[in-house]
Design a protein around this motif. Structure first.
Motif, mmCIF file in Angstrom:
data_model
loop_
_atom_site.group_PDB
_atom_site.id
_atom_site.type_symbol
_atom_site.label_atom_id
_atom_site.label_comp_id
_atom_site.label_asym_id
_atom_site.label_seq_id
_atom_site.Cartn_x
_atom_site.Cartn_y
_atom_site.Cartn_z
ATOM 1 N N SER A 23 0.963 -1.169 -0.013
ATOM 2 C CA SER A 23 0.073 -0.028 -0.069
ATOM 3 C C SER A 23 0.944 1.246 0.060
ATOM 4 O O SER A 23 2.084 1.257 0.138
ATOM 5 N N ILE A 25 1.171 3.401 2.167
ATOM 6 C CA ILE A 25 1.981 3.917 3.500
ATOM 7 C C ILE A 25 2.900 2.733 3.718
ATOM 8 O O ILE A 25 3.837 3.167 4.256
ATOM 9 N N GLN A 26 2.810 1.430 3.215
ATOM 10 C CA GLN A 26 3.694 0.676 3.423
ATOM 11 C C GLN A 26 4.973 1.103 2.808
ATOM 12 O O GLN A 26 6.337 1.039 2.969
ATOM 13 N N ARG A 37 -0.630 8.424 11.351
ATOM 14 C CA ARG A 37 -1.656 7.477 11.333
ATOM 15 C C ARG A 37 -2.115 7.015 12.756
ATOM 16 O O ARG A 37 -1.320 7.391 13.552
ATOM 17 N N TYR A 40 -3.635 2.389 11.304
ATOM 18 C CA TYR A 40 -2.945 1.723 10.400
ATOM 19 C C TYR A 40 -1.534 1.126 11.323
ATOM 20 O O TYR A 40 -1.002 1.751 11.960
ATOM 21 N N GLU A 42 1.225 -2.124 10.581
ATOM 22 C CA GLU A 42 1.675 -3.041 9.426
ATOM 23 C C GLU A 42 1.194 -4.405 9.830
ATOM 24 O O GLU A 42 0.795 -4.935 8.660
ATOM 25 N N PRO A 46 -5.755 -3.412 6.943
ATOM 26 C CA PRO A 46 -6.181 -1.978 6.909
ATOM 27 C C PRO A 46 -7.413 -1.638 7.248
ATOM 28 O O PRO A 46 -8.440 -2.421 6.671
ATOM 29 N N CYS A 53 -4.314 9.360 7.418
ATOM 30 C CA CYS A 53 -3.089 8.992 6.324
ATOM 31 C C CYS A 53 -3.572 9.582 5.136
ATOM 32 O O CYS A 53 -3.138 9.046 4.180
ATOM 33 N N THR A 65 -7.033 7.497 1.250
ATOM 34 C CA THR A 65 -6.164 6.912 2.293
ATOM 35 C C THR A 65 -4.932 5.982 2.041
ATOM 36 O O THR A 65 -5.066 5.242 1.419
ATOM 37 N N CYS A 67 -3.205 4.050 3.454
ATOM 38 C CA CYS A 67 -3.242 2.612 4.211
ATOM 39 C C CYS A 67 -3.956 1.755 3.339
ATOM 40 O O CYS A 67 -3.827 0.315 3.494
ATOM 41 N N THR A 68 -4.876 2.300 2.528
ATOM 42 C CA THR A 68 -5.902 1.163 1.939
ATOM 43 C C THR A 68 -5.714 1.365 0.236
ATOM 44 O O THR A 68 -6.342 0.755 -0.449
#
Lengths: 838, 433
Positions: A23, A25-26, A37, A40, A42, A46, A53, A65, A67-68
């Protein structure tokens, strides 16, 4: 497209290569771009709920977002802009609107994401001017408080409980603003892993044992290893002024990858317990009186020397410790061998790992041993006579992680356990038939002449299994997925007649099919104590006694040639008047060994008993000398976990009172006895041991050279003999909340479960006229215990299940002391009993 | 101009029975399609008809079907969204009560087109009669071989299950609906993955509105060109409008797409009660931005309304006459949204409640000069920043009401101050209730 599964993403005008499948954010976390965040994390799926985020993806008008939203090749992402800043501040304003802002008395203060982000963004508006609704703090969990007002609704606690712990104890109840994260009746049962406390970004879920014991910045953190089971989890001890205040994992470090069980997290209470032994004691005129170390050591040395002089070195027996460090155990066996002069060396590992090891030694060549990570990745898990969820909870979590990824888990066990409840299939085999089951599998999967004396029909009848059921069990070891198949075996196999033969047969199957295996290990250093040489017939690294010259050269001391006695052989020798003294380091056989009365009588018939321990255990009470030893937190050393991983750790706090590390006590005693060890510190001990037993990637290079075991014949009696005077069959289990004497003194574990509970089927309860919580007297041929009952309709009728480890009702009292001829392990899995209501 | 296409059976006695439906040509299309059409032909025909989803978003139906992966080894599902909960909207209820077989036949034909073997009809729990009649229609269809194994002797089989909602508005959102059918709490999912790829039980899933599916038998019976011709250039067919509020004849009206709003109110609904002027109109259900009096000269179709900053939505036209308190009306709506917010994401959970608190303060006469701007600010932070469209739905009315009738949200009694709650959408319980 970029090759090698890398994609190129532009973040804030810079181009980065990141692995595909992440994702945003990752990806940002990996390239060091910070996106704020709350929800979220890891390790969790998510949620996309907190909306902190939010970022911009070129070509999409709305904020997304991070994270998604999957990172895609060629994507152009902006993580900082006026619009984004405004959106995040607006979200923070909304969060703060409902927050009690009671940081002054919040345990989380200074380590709180809401505080940090508020500080980071600085100028957040506070336009909300309505009275805030006071929400309660819930104390219905004995170990975790839930402060509903501080909750930011990130649901990390809900997700971690469901997705990692598998307990499903926390639910997001109600809807809209009134939503509350709490435990609800009818939901799953909290297993007190405390993971919800760790993942909470604010002070909503808190450790009650830690309540107001200090600000986070007043804590010193020291890494240590869990002293309970064989998983060997990495702990971070939070200490203040030399005392443990709380325990948590550290990040993803260690085999536990950020998870702990109830014992690891809440089981530390024994360390600073007021009943810790702080000074040595010796028996004078029938009374144990406190003395200084000099006197205690001199007394011990003099008495041992006298007994050796009068009765010969064979008259002393020693129990090393499945709890103590590798180094302490290594010195202990050297002490027994070189200072005392015999091989009478054993430990409580005899009840578990030693028997499995004996089986392993019966297989020549390599058999792939699984790691916890292998279990997490497994496609199939075959569990025989083991309950990893309770004996080794982090291994249990690895199993649950595999299940979540689609693994099939089949359990063969006579008991209903937390593990069997997770199985896709549970074969409730007849009690004591783990060994016949493995023999039947071996007949199916191996072509071995020794097994030809058995008849399949006889075996199946003993196991209570149909032939197609056996075939489906065997099917777990066949086919393409064999490489991703892990076989887990536990004390149900190793603590059975001919358990070693069964383990050996199982390992031959595993080797032939290309699968891997792992033995559950109840105590933290059963394996390390064996590998350090605490065995009557093996030297460090499992070297045979015939290899002793190599050790004599390094030690500069003689090693006796004649194999020693195992634990129960020593006890019997004491009863027969041949064994005059015991040196017991960190073991409590009166509580932990089967047949309590037999053990007590054996120890009291010895002339001289040395006990080195943390507490005045029932064993220590009988001693002539008590040497107070340091707890795991107070000393350095290494433990070897169930995978064989050798893990060093350091002391975090000073020992209580005058307690000393085991290794130091042994070195000093050796000097008092004129055969002084040269070691100045623990590192020198470790180096000597590593020179004798080479290491490779944190595993020891062991001598496994295909012993041949006696093979059982069809005439062997597996399982209980029916006895109408003792109509119920009691099966022992493990408990998340107990593991040895220390666990009974840990306030956190007492809160988790206060007393032992005998589980039985409602029909049996009705017959007896008892209901939940009533007390019964359980009597076997050897002993009796009083215990309260808990009804459980998943328990097989006519059987009872009782967990080991609770000091208020110890099932070991009920067992006999007969040992297996090969493994010399006493049997303590099942016993015929009768019961009456109290 | 009333056109009786979807509602052609509504006035017949026992219109909900199979006998009446068949007498009107019902299931003739199903027989024809199963005998001689491929699924691809069905999709093509629906595509050519310009059918757009009637649930509110107006997404082209055949294109939605096309998102379902052709090569997935998993089973596929169709979920019929009969969880009609949008205040001011009651069209699907009428279809289920008066012509349930039209929906059932439409479901079978659509399921055939997508390659679905199992369909679920998710009916709002409060729709007792609609539920009874739908279940009866399904039973009749099974008995006649229109459902079950080898429908009408073809190789195609389909089962339909009915699932009832438990009272939550959010379960009309397609992923919350899916969660609810799975037995979970009705919380919308994050997307992606979209239901077409990973929906019900993790399998490819299409969620279609009742009215959308009810159009399918007509399209396949009379042809895409005929259907497209009933509508506008970009949106085929007729539309069911439900007109409520201060009108003389509130009710359900089937009208061509693009019918002028004023014509609808004046000619179909019989004008405003008491001969009053119109103050405002919510054109497509509670979540659509309000149109002020000067904006009412507008054609009712997806694109025109969108261009005017509102939405056709579910076709629920709510008429507010002169003298209506816009504050009271908005408070009523926002109490509804605050009550129905699932609580999953911050802007909606916290924002809807805050909005209600401010509106209540204004109503008590305790408003501040800054309140209108704060309301718009909160709404702007909700719009487009939530997991599902509920946040957007709650924000739309706030922005439009406050911007267009700002005076009524300032301190002091507004021109039309009055008690909240109006007859067409009764007061909902408070969010904590």
């Amino acid at each position: 497209m970029s090759g090698n599964n890398l994609i190129s993403v532009t973040v804030n005008d810079k181009v980065y290569q990141v692995p595909a499948g992440l994702s945003i954010i990752q990806a940002a976390d990996r390239i060091g771009v910070c996106i704020p965040r709350f929800c979220y994390l890891e390790k969790l799926s998510p949620l996309g709920g907190c909306r902190m985020c939010l970022i911009t993806v070129q070509g999409i008008p709305k904020l997304q977002t991070a994270c998604t939203t999957p990172a895609k090749d060629g994507m152009v992402v902006v993580t900082e802009s006026e619009e984004i800043d405004k959106a995040r501040k607006a979200t923070l304003e909304l969060q703060l609107a409902q927050h009690p802002l009671d940081c002054f008395h919040c345990d989380k203060a200074t380590r709180c994401d809401l505080q940090d982000l508020t500080y980071l963004f600085g100028d957040i508006q506070h336009r909300y001017d309505f009275p805030r609704k006071d929400l309660p703090t819930l104390y219905d969990n004995p170990l975790i408080e839930r402060n509903l007002g501080r909750c930011v609704h990130c649901e990390r606690c809900v997700r971690v409980c469901e997705e990692i712990q598998g307990a499903d104890a926390i639910s997001a109840t109600r809807r809209g603003r009134p939503t509350e994260m709490r435990e609800v009746p009818g939901g799953g049962e909290c297993q007190h892993c405390g993971h919800c406390v760790d993942v909470c970004p604010v002070g909503a879920n808190l450790d009650r044992l830690f309540s107001h014991r200090g600000r986070p910045f007043q804590m010193e953190e020291g890494l240590s290893l869990c002293p309970y089971c064989g998983c060997g989890c990495t702990l971070s001890l939070n200490t203040r002024e030399g005392r443990i205040m709380r325990v948590w994992p550290r990040g993803d470090e260690g085999v536990n990858h950020g998870s702990l069980c109830a014992r690891g997290r809440f089981g530390w209470g024994f360390v600073n317990h007021p009943e810790r032994l702080a000074r040595p004691r010796i028996k004078k005129n029938g009374q144990l009186v406190e003395v200084d170390w000099e006197e205690a050591l001199l007394f011990t040395a003099t008495r041992l020397e006298k007994i050796i002089r009068e009765h010969g070195p064979q008259s002393v027996g020693g129990l090393g410790s499945a709890r103590a460090t590798d180094e302490a155990n290594y010195l202990f066996q050297r002490f027994m061998r070189c200072v005392i002069g015999n091989n009478n060396i054993d430990s409580s590992a005899r009840l578990g790992y030693t028997a499995g090891l004996t089986g392993r030694l019966g297989v020549a060549g390599d058999v792939r041993e699984a790691t916890l990570d292998d279990v997490r990745r497994a496609a199939r898990l075959l569990v025989i006579g083991a309950d990893p969820v309770e004996t080794n909870p982090i291994l249990g979590l690895a199993m649950k992680a595999a299940i979540r990824k689609g693994a099939t888990v089949v359990v063969a066990d006579p008991r209903t356990t937390l593990t069997s409840r997770w199985a896709s299939q549970h074969f409730r085999i007849r009690p004591g038939s783990e060994v016949p089951l493995i023999l039947a599998l071996a007949r199916l999967l191996l072509n071995e002449r020794e097994l030809s004396a058995f008849k399949d029909a006889d075996l199946l009848a003993r196991i209570a299994l149909r032939s197609e059921e056996l075939a489906s069990l065997a099917g777990m070891l066949e086919g393409d997925a064999a490489e991703q198949t892990v076989v887990l075996a536990g004390r149900g196999v190793t603590q059975a007649p001919y358990g070693a033969s069964a383990v050996a047969a199982l390992l031959r199957i595993v080797a032939k099919r290309g699968a891997s295996y792992l033995l559950t290990v109840d105590r933290n250093n059963e394996r390390g104590s064996c590998e350090a040489g605490v065995l009557p017939d093996r030297l460090p690294g499992l070297a045979p006694l015939s290899d002793r010259e190599r050790f004599e050269k390094v030690w500069g001391q003689k090693v006796p040639e004649q194999p020693g006695l195992s634990a129960y052989e020593m006890l019997q020798a004491a009863r027969d008047g041949k064994q005059k003294a015991f040196y017991i380091m960190g073991e409590n056989p009166v509580d932990d060994f089967p047949d309590t009365r037999y053990v007590e009588e054996a120890l009291s018939s010895a002339e001289f008993l040395v006990v080195q321990d943390l507490f005045m255990t029932p064993t220590a009470v009988m001693a002539d000398v008590i040497l107070p030893s340091a707890s795991f937190a107070e000393k350095a050393g290494q433990f070897t976990n169930l995978e064989g991983r050798v893990q060093p750790y350091t002391a975090v706090i000073p020992p209580v009172g005058q307690a000393r590390p085991d290794a130091r006590i042994l070195v000093e005693l050796s000097r008092k006895m004129g055969k002084g060890f040269p070691h100045k510190n623990i590192v020198e001990v470790r180096e000597e041991m590593n020179n004798l037993v080479p290491m490779k990637e944190s595993q020891r290079q062991l001598a496994c050279n295909g012993l041949s075991h006696a093979v059982p014949g069809p005439e062997v009696q597996w399982g209980p003999v029916e006895d109408s005077d003792f109509p119920y069959l009691l099966l022992t289990t493990a408990s998340l909340y107990r593991n040895g004497a220390e666990s009974n003194l840990a306030v956190g574990l007492q809160k988790g479960q206060e007393r032992a509970a005998l589980r039985l089927h409602p029909a049996d309860a009705q017959g007896l006229g008892v209901s939940d919580g009533d007390s019964v007297m359980v009597t076997s041929k050897t002993g009796e215990i009083q215990v309260s009952v808990r009804l459980d309709d998943e328990i097989a009728p006519d059987t009872l299940q009782l967990a080991e480890g609770f000091s208020d009702a110890n099932p070991k009292t009920l067992f006999g002391h007969e040992i297996d001829p090969v493994t010399r392990t006493p049997m303590a899995r099942y016993v015929q009993v009768k019961m009456r209501k109290l | 101009m009333i056109v009786k296409v979807l509602t052609r059976n509504f006035d017949k006695p026992d219109s909900h029975t199979l006998a009446v439906y068949e007498a009107g040509g019902g299931y003739r299309t199903l027989r024809k399609v199963l005998e001689s059409w491929t699924p691809e032909q069905v999709v093509e025909e629906v595509k050519a008809s310009n059918l757009r989803g009637r649930g509110g978003a107006g997404f082209p139906t055949a294109i939605k079907w096309g998102f379902v992966p052709k090569d997935s080894p998993k089973p596929k599902y169709i979920c019929v969204n009969a969880d009609e909960g949008e205040p001011g909207t009651f069209k699907d209820r009428h279809i289920m009560e008066q012509d349930p077989h039209l929906m059932v036949e439409g479901t079978i034909l659509s399921a055939y087109a997508i390659g679905v073997q199992t369909a679920y009809i998710y009916i709002r729990g409060e729709f007792v009669l609609a539920g009874e009649r739908t279940e009866a229609a399904i039973a009749e269809a099974y008995a006649k071989g229109y459902l079950g194994e080898n429908i009408l002797g073809s190789s195609y089989s389909l089962d339909i299950h009915v699932h009832y909602g438990a009272g939550s508005y959010i379960c009309g959102e397609e992923t919350a609906l899916i969660e609810s059918i799975e037995g979970k709490k009705g919380w919308p999912r994050v997307k992606p993955p979209f239901p077409a790829v990973e929906g019900l039980f993790g399998c490819p899933t299409v969620v279609n509105n009742v009215e959308t599916l009810a159009n399918v038998p007509l399209i396949l019976d009379k042809g895409a060109a005929w259907f497209a011709g009933l509508g506008t250039e970009k949106s085929g067919g007729t539309k069911l409008f439900t007109i409520s509020g201060h009108v003389n004849r509130p009710g359900l009206y089937e009208l061509p797409m693009g019918t002028p709003l004023l014509e609808m109110i004046e000619e179909q609904a019989g004008g405003v009660t008491g001969g009053k002027k119109i103050k405002a109109v919510i054109p497509g259900g509670a979540s659509c931005p309000v149109l002020a009096a000067h904006e009412l000269d507008i054609k009712m179709d997806f694109n025109t309304l969108m261009a005017a900053g509102s939405m056709l939505g579910s076709g629920g036209v709510i008429v507010l006459a002169e003298g209506t308190s816009m504050l009271a009306a908005l408070l009523n709506l926002e109490r509804f949204f605050a009550h129905e917010s699932c609580g999953q994401c911050t802007p909606c959970r916290e924002g809807t409640r805050w909005i209600v608190q401010i509106l209540e303060r204004i109503e008590r006469g305790e408003g501040t000069a800054g309140d209108p701007d704060t309301l718009i600010d909160i709404a702007e932070h909700m719009a487009g920043r939530t997991v599902c469209p509920l946040g957007e739905a709650a924000a739309g009315p706030v922005k439009s009401f406050v911007k267009k009738f700002r005076d009524e949200f300032l301190p002091g009694p507004g021109p039309d101050a009055g008690p909240s709650g109006t007859e067409h959408h009764p007061q909902v319980a408070g969010q904590d209730g």
